[in-house]
Design a protein around this motif. Sequence first.
Motif, PDB file in Angstrom:
ATOM      1  N   ASP A   1      27.423  -0.379  -0.333  1.00  0.00           N
ATOM      2  CA  ASP A   1      26.020  -0.475  -0.726  1.00  0.00           C
ATOM      3  C   ASP A   1      25.779   0.493  -1.890  1.00  0.00           C
ATOM      4  O   ASP A   1      26.683   1.237  -2.282  1.00  0.00           O
TER       5      ASP A   1
ATOM      6  N   HIS B   1      23.632  -5.292  -2.877  1.00  0.00           N
ATOM      7  CA  HIS B   1      22.297  -4.920  -2.423  1.00  0.00           C
ATOM      8  C   HIS B   1      21.829  -5.927  -1.389  1.00  0.00           C
ATOM      9  O   HIS B   1      21.943  -7.135  -1.610  1.00  0.00           O
TER      10      HIS B   1
ATOM     11  N   HIS C   1      15.808  -6.143  -1.887  1.00  0.00           N
ATOM     12  CA  HIS C   1      15.286  -4.860  -2.349  1.00  0.00           C
ATOM     13  C   HIS C   1      14.280  -5.037  -3.484  1.00  0.00           C
ATOM     14  O   HIS C   1      14.138  -6.114  -4.045  1.00  0.00           O
TER      15      HIS C   1
ATOM     16  N   GLU D   1      15.008  -0.399  -0.430  1.00  0.00           N
ATOM     17  CA  GLU D   1      15.732  -1.366   0.389  1.00  0.00           C
ATOM     18  C   GLU D   1      14.986  -1.583   1.689  1.00  0.00           C
ATOM     19  O   GLU D   1      14.580  -0.619   2.340  1.00  0.00           O
TER      20      GLU D   1
END
Length: 121
Positions: free
Chosen positions: A24, A63, A66, A119
Amino acid sequence: MKKLSVFLFCISLFSCKEKATLPDPLQAGWEGESVCEIVHEDKEVRVLKCTFAPGVGHEKHEHQPHFGYTLKGGTFKITDANGTKTINVKAGTSWSKDTVTQHEVLNVGDSTSVYLIVEYK
């Protein structure tokens, strides 16, 4: 019994969050160094501040859905599933993604660029 096993397997496919195949944004860095830090985290969101000096990038990462906001703009080479492009990002630029995305970036400009990434958990 076989039908029940197949049914449970099918449910498990759709009920689990997609397993990450890449780091991530917090885990990914550049040449062994972190580029993001946590500025806030609670049960609903995690907010990262990511800083890229000239010549610094973000290794390939993914991701979850987000929202992003540019605090200090810059010029970036971005490589994703659509290829590679160079873009100028101005301060105040925002974006959001509602799907899992993957990319890598490199600051090819001459100034440090800073972003906030929110996020959703």
